[in-house]
Scaffold this motif. Structure first.
Motif, PDB file in Angstrom:
ATOM      1  N   UNK A   1      13.384  15.481  -1.733  1.00  0.00           N
ATOM      2  CA  UNK A   1      12.696  14.236  -2.119  1.00  0.00           C
ATOM      3  C   UNK A   1      11.875  13.685  -0.958  1.00  0.00           C
ATOM      4  N   UNK A   2      12.404  13.791   0.268  1.00  0.00           N
ATOM      5  CA  UNK A   2      11.658  13.329   1.442  1.00  0.00           C
ATOM      6  C   UNK A   2      10.452  14.211   1.692  1.00  0.00           C
ATOM      7  N   UNK A   3      10.631  15.514   1.525  1.00  0.00           N
ATOM      8  CA  UNK A   3       9.516  16.447   1.718  1.00  0.00           C
ATOM      9  C   UNK A   3       8.405  16.150   0.722  1.00  0.00           C
ATOM     10  N   UNK A   4       8.780  15.842  -0.519  1.00  0.00           N
ATOM     11  CA  UNK A   4       7.786  15.529  -1.542  1.00  0.00           C
ATOM     12  C   UNK A   4       6.995  14.276  -1.174  1.00  0.00           C
ATOM     13  N   UNK A   5       7.687  13.253  -0.689  1.00  0.00           N
ATOM     14  CA  UNK A   5       7.016  12.009  -0.279  1.00  0.00           C
ATOM     15  C   UNK A   5       6.000  12.291   0.822  1.00  0.00           C
TER      16      UNK A   5
ATOM     17  N   UNK B   1       0.839  -1.194   0.000  1.00  0.00           N
ATOM     18  CA  UNK B   1       0.000   0.000   0.000  1.00  0.00           C
ATOM     19  C   UNK B   1       0.879   1.250   0.000  1.00  0.00           C
ATOM     20  N   UNK B   2       0.331   2.403  -0.412  1.00  0.00           N
ATOM     21  CA  UNK B   2       1.126   3.639  -0.522  1.00  0.00           C
ATOM     22  C   UNK B   2       1.766   4.079   0.789  1.00  0.00           C
ATOM     23  N   UNK B   3       1.093   3.832   1.925  1.00  0.00           N
ATOM     24  CA  UNK B   3       1.635   4.265   3.214  1.00  0.00           C
ATOM     25  C   UNK B   3       2.907   3.475   3.546  1.00  0.00           C
TER      26      UNK B   3
ATOM     27  N   UNK C   1      -5.192  13.840   8.108  1.00  0.00           N
ATOM     28  CA  UNK C   1      -6.234  14.075   9.112  1.00  0.00           C
ATOM     29  C   UNK C   1      -6.056  13.198  10.356  1.00  0.00           C
ATOM     30  N   UNK C   2      -5.047  12.364  10.350  1.00  0.00           N
ATOM     31  CA  UNK C   2      -4.762  11.507  11.506  1.00  0.00           C
ATOM     32  C   UNK C   2      -3.522  12.020  12.220  1.00  0.00           C
ATOM     33  N   UNK C   3      -3.289  11.523  13.430  1.00  0.00           N
ATOM     34  CA  UNK C   3      -2.102  11.947  14.185  1.00  0.00           C
ATOM     35  C   UNK C   3      -0.838  11.347  13.604  1.00  0.00           C
ATOM     36  N   UNK C   4      -0.944  10.131  13.067  1.00  0.00           N
ATOM     37  CA  UNK C   4       0.235   9.418  12.599  1.00  0.00           C
ATOM     38  C   UNK C   4       0.481   9.659  11.113  1.00  0.00           C
ATOM     39  N   UNK C   5       1.741   9.876  10.776  1.00  0.00           N
ATOM     40  CA  UNK C   5       2.121  10.090   9.384  1.00  0.00           C
ATOM     41  C   UNK C   5       1.831   8.827   8.576  1.00  0.00           C
TER      42      UNK C   5
ATOM     43  N   UNK D   1       0.447  13.266   2.884  1.00  0.00           N
ATOM     44  CA  UNK D   1      -0.459  14.025   3.742  1.00  0.00           C
ATOM     45  C   UNK D   1      -1.885  14.035   3.204  1.00  0.00           C
ATOM     46  N   UNK D   2      -2.033  13.861   1.898  1.00  0.00           N
ATOM     47  CA  UNK D   2      -3.388  13.792   1.337  1.00  0.00           C
ATOM     48  C   UNK D   2      -4.108  12.522   1.781  1.00  0.00           C
ATOM     49  N   UNK D   3      -3.336  11.508   2.189  1.00  0.00           N
ATOM     50  CA  UNK D   3      -3.930  10.250   2.641  1.00  0.00           C
ATOM     51  C   UNK D   3      -4.092  10.192   4.154  1.00  0.00           C
TER      52      UNK D   3
END
Length: 449
Positions: A321-325, A266-268, A335-339, A330-332
């Motif tokens: 590159x890390x900031x972009x990831x 999965x993307x996460x 809204x939660x506490x965990x990245x 963040x769009x996924x």
């Protein structure tokens, strides 16, 4: 001969409101209480001190046994037995010692011995078992730490064998026998991963030593019986990993993570594996990260002390590159506490081994044919090892990894090297991204030591 007889004793009536004393001789009296109770007392003086002790109650049948001590312990005396005691003790006083005082002293000593034995038994009962010691150690020292489940698992293996034993009674051979049992019979660790049993037994020993030190500090044991015990005492040698990827292998892994046909996760999970690769931080430090720790505009990640292995707060610079990831992620999960919020369990991050499983599946499916088989932690070692190939000082990788510098460096060099760390991580990310965009990647760096 005394003045009393068994019949007169038996028929003696009480007086109203006060005791009735019937003398017999040698200081012996039958005392009749107002309510009718009859007891034997002695009235004598020894070395200027008068005493009137009660030696027992009247019983026409008397006490069983042949000795005075047996009669006194029974407490119910016939007239003949009471006279024998009175006469014997009178003779003792004439010989210069008070037999009554000596008897009381003997009873007190016996009572003290009984109390001492009872206290010893109570103290022994209060001594914690191995399971008690493990539970208290985990509660006081491991509460809330991310390593707690793994440590609990290892200690539970030991408690499963020795848990009901008092920790104070165990000897070194007891612990060795338990560790040998673990070494012979265990093959699966807390994450369901197959590991050498002897390696697992060695890990149990490391944690057991911590529990015994904990017990020693609380005086449950006088000294730890296993402090000097080593793995070689039961042939459990640690397996030290040394895998380091070449830069072309890191690039190939990066390409696979961006290919949905090669990486089915999965993307996460993919984002977490990418961040480990680019920053060199530990699995759980990445997977348990919260959005509040990040300043994406400044490219900064501040890991709090309670989430690091050595409990030292750590600042990690984020390459573009890390900031972009993270921005895309963040769009996924924004809204939660965990990245890296779990897509399955609401309110929780993905499990620390999720990225390890994702990497393992790519190897098992043949998606990484040209990459040395490795574990997630090897990516951290790879970053530290390969940074010097980019012209970075060798110790900078250890600063990025939040390691304590060795030797005198740790004592005298407290510099943080923030700008140099930022430059190093940006160079690392740029090299991976640049080479991943090319068709062919040439191995330029020196081999790992």
């Amino acid at each position: 001969m005394g003045k009393l007889s068994p019949i007169s004793c038996d028929k003696a009536k009480p007086k109203t409101g006060r005791d009735r004393l019937l003398p017999d001789g040698d200081g012996l009296y039958l005392r009749v209480r107002p309510h009718g109770t009859k007891t034997w007392i002695l009235d004598y003086e020894f070395r200027g001190k008068r005493r009137k002790p009660t030696i027992g109650s009247f019983d026409s049948n008397g006490a069983p046994g042949e000795s005075i001590s047996e009669w006194l312990r029974h407490g119910r005396l016939s007239i003949a037995q009471a006279r024998s005691i009175a006469g014997n003790w009178k003779a003792a006083r004439r010989a210069g010692h008070d037999a009554y005082v000596e008897w009381e002293a003997q009873l007190a000593k016996e009572a003290g011995d009984v109390a001492e034995v009872a206290a010893a038994k109570a103290a022994e009962a209060a001594q914690p078992t191995v399971s008690d010691a493990v539970n208290q150690f985990m509660s006081k020292h491991m509460g809330g730490k991310k390593s707690a489940p793994a440590i609990r698992y290892r200690l539970d293996l030991l408690a499963g064998i020795l848990g009901d034993r008092k920790i104070s009674t165990l000897k070194r051979q007891d612990v060795i026998a338990a560790l040998e049992t673990i070494a012979e019979g265990r093959r699966i660790d807390s994450d369901g991963k197959r590991v050498p049993a002897k390696q697992l037994a060695g890990e149990v020993l490391i944690q057991a030593k911590r529990v015994w030190r904990f017990a020693e500090a609380r005086e449950w044991v006088s000294t730890s019986c296993i402090e000097r015990l080593t793995r070689r005492d039961f042939d459990a040698k640690p397996v030290k990993r040394s895998t380091v990827l070449r830069i072309d292998e890191v690039v190939e892994l990066w390409r696979a993570l961006n290919d949905s046909q090669r990486c089915k996760s999965d993307p996460v999970t993919i984002a977490a594996l990418k961040l480990v690769t680019l920053t060199g931080q530990r699995e759980r430090e990445v997977t348990d990260a919260e959005w509040s720790e990040f300043d994406l505009d400044a490219g900064i990640w501040k890991i709090p002390a309670n989430r690091t292995k050595k409990e030292r707060a750590h600042l990690v610079h984020l390459a573009p590159q890390s900031v972009k990831i993270l921005t895309e992620l963040k769009t996924l999960t924004g809204k939660t506490a965990f990245v890296f919020a779990s897509p399955i369990k609401e309110g929780q991050p993905i499990f620390g081994r999720s990225i390890a499983a994702a990497l393992g599946k790519m190897f098992s499916r043949g998606a990484l044919p040209n990459v040395t088989k490795c574990h997630v932690h090897d990516l951290r070692r790879t970053l530290i090892t390969r940074l010097p190939d980019l012209g970075i000082e060798p110790f900078m990788g250890h600063k990025i990894a939040n390691h304590v510098l060795p030797g005198v460096l740790a004592h005298y060099n407290h510099a943080e090297y923030l700008e140099q760390r930022k430059e190093a991580l940006e160079k690392w990310a740029d090299r991976i991204e640049t080479l991943a965009a090319q068709t062919n990647v040439i191995q330029l760096q020196r081999p790992a030591a």
